[in-house]
Design an enzyme around this catalytic site. Structure first.
Site: not given
Length: 175
Positions: A28, A33-36, A51, A145
């Protein structure tokens, strides 16, 4: 056994597999920094967001420790306008955080779809974000952020702050 992941193709290969108690349903979101992923937790019959830290970051002990420390800090925050962290896990060299799944997209998505917000809606979102940030600040956490892409919306329009990935944790000596 799952292979180490890092590239987008490797991340996409998680779809349909299990990671801890979660079955990965779909990707999604992704950032530097990451994939969710959206995942299903059958024991509690609910969807969660998972995450996953890319392999190249997970191999960096300093980055990995920062990721884990920040997840632990945000997990201590209990407020209706902050996404809840459920679990911090590591399996087969995959480091991940399981958190509350929010089904309405981001405020950025809403702005793209509908253009400008009404004054009432804008005020409602600003107040909700400020309330969540206030709790974080009281706990010595600065998000750093804050933007529409990091504000998730439920279907009912309720806003939750997410992606504290670059939080600054204030120490007692910091002004």
């Amino acid at each position: 056994m799952m292979q180490s992941i890092g590239a987008n193709d490797d991340m996409n290969s998680l779809v349909g597999k299990s990671l801890g108690p979660f079955r990965i349903v779909e990707r999604i979101g992704a950032g530097g920094m990451a994939t969710v992923f959206k995942a299903y937790q059958s024991a509690l019959d609910r969807y969660v967001a998972v995450k996953v830290l890319p392999d190249y970051h997970a191999r960096d002990p300093i980055f990995k420790e920062r990721f884990l420390r920040e997840a632990r800090s945000v997990a201590k925050l209990d407020h209706p306008n902050i996404v809840q962290i459920y679990l911090l896990g590591e399996e087969e060299n995959i480091t991940y955080i399981a958190m509350q799944y929010v089904d309405g997209g981001t405020l950025k998505d809403k702005l793209k779809q509908s253009g400008a917000l009404s004054a009432a809606d804008a005020l409602k979102f600003v107040i909700q974000a400020a309330e969540g940030l206030g709790v974080a600040h009281k706990n010595n956490i600065i998000h750093r952020d804050v933007k529409p892409a990091n504000m998730l919306l439920r279907q009912d329009g309720h806003l939750l702050l997410s992606d504290f990935g670059i939080v600054k944790i204030l120490e007692s000596t910091t002004n």
